[in-house]
Motif scaffolding. Sequence first.
Motif, PDB file in Angstrom:
ATOM      1  N   MET A  34       0.853  -1.175   0.000  1.00 28.32           N
ATOM      2  CA  MET A  34       0.000   0.000   0.000  1.00 28.32           C
ATOM      3  C   MET A  34       0.902   1.242   0.000  1.00 28.32           C
ATOM      4  O   MET A  34       1.687   1.427   0.907  1.00 28.32           O
ATOM      5  N   LEU A  35       0.756   2.053  -1.031  1.00 27.48           N
ATOM      6  CA  LEU A  35       1.586   3.252  -1.183  1.00 27.48           C
ATOM      7  C   LEU A  35       0.969   4.416  -0.403  1.00 27.48           C
ATOM      8  O   LEU A  35      -0.144   4.823  -0.672  1.00 27.48           O
ATOM      9  N   GLU A  36       1.706   4.908   0.599  1.00 30.67           N
ATOM     10  CA  GLU A  36       1.235   6.037   1.400  1.00 30.67           C
ATOM     11  C   GLU A  36       1.892   7.339   1.000  1.00 30.67           C
ATOM     12  O   GLU A  36       1.318   8.411   1.181  1.00 30.67           O
ATOM     13  N   GLU A  37       3.128   7.258   0.486  1.00 36.46           N
ATOM     14  CA  GLU A  37       3.857   8.464   0.104  1.00 36.46           C
ATOM     15  C   GLU A  37       4.894   8.103  -0.952  1.00 36.46           C
ATOM     16  O   GLU A  37       5.178   6.935  -1.195  1.00 36.46           O
ATOM     17  N   PHE A  38       5.478   9.113  -1.554  1.00 39.22           N
ATOM     18  CA  PHE A  38       6.422   8.905  -2.642  1.00 39.22           C
ATOM     19  C   PHE A  38       7.727   8.253  -2.201  1.00 39.22           C
ATOM     20  O   PHE A  38       8.436   7.694  -3.025  1.00 39.22           O
ATOM     21  N   ASN A  39       8.071   8.330  -0.910  1.00 40.37           N
ATOM     22  CA  ASN A  39       9.337   7.749  -0.454  1.00 40.37           C
ATOM     23  C   ASN A  39       9.474   6.272  -0.798  1.00 40.37           C
ATOM     24  O   ASN A  39      10.581   5.777  -0.982  1.00 40.37           O
ATOM     25  N   SER A  40       8.361   5.571  -0.892  1.00 43.70           N
ATOM     26  CA  SER A  40       8.401   4.150  -1.240  1.00 43.70           C
ATOM     27  C   SER A  40       8.874   3.926  -2.671  1.00 43.70           C
ATOM     28  O   SER A  40       9.296   2.826  -3.019  1.00 43.70           O
ATOM     29  N   LEU A  41       8.810   4.949  -3.503  1.00 46.49           N
ATOM     30  CA  LEU A  41       9.237   4.845  -4.901  1.00 46.49           C
ATOM     31  C   LEU A  41      10.680   5.306  -5.098  1.00 46.49           C
ATOM     32  O   LEU A  41      11.233   5.178  -6.194  1.00 46.49           O
TER      33      LEU A  41
END
Length: 117
Positions: free
Chosen positions: A1-8
Amino acid sequence: MLEEFNSLKWENRIILVNTVNNKDSIIKIFEQNEDDINERDIVWFVIQHDTLATNFNGNLADNFLSNAVKKYKSSQGKVMLIGKDGDIKSSRESLYLEAIFLEIDAMPMRQIEMQSQ
């Protein structure tokens, strides 16, 4: 589940478009350039009011939109290019994808990617 851009971060470049009224035409431009977008590891997000469209193929958290707008202080009518390092590389008043591709292709990390292909 993507919550913010930091995961990318370090995996994808991001184009964040916050538009007032031409969401469908912007999405069409992205879809017409899908091969070039995929080649450059771009994930795009188009915000119009409280709606979001994206080519991200995972699930987005309920708070993703508010987190994205808050972190990058995205205002209506802005197009932002965010690098793999998570930094804002450019901000424009309109989407000119060819200029964004040229900007990406000039980046050192992209130069390395092109040499290894």
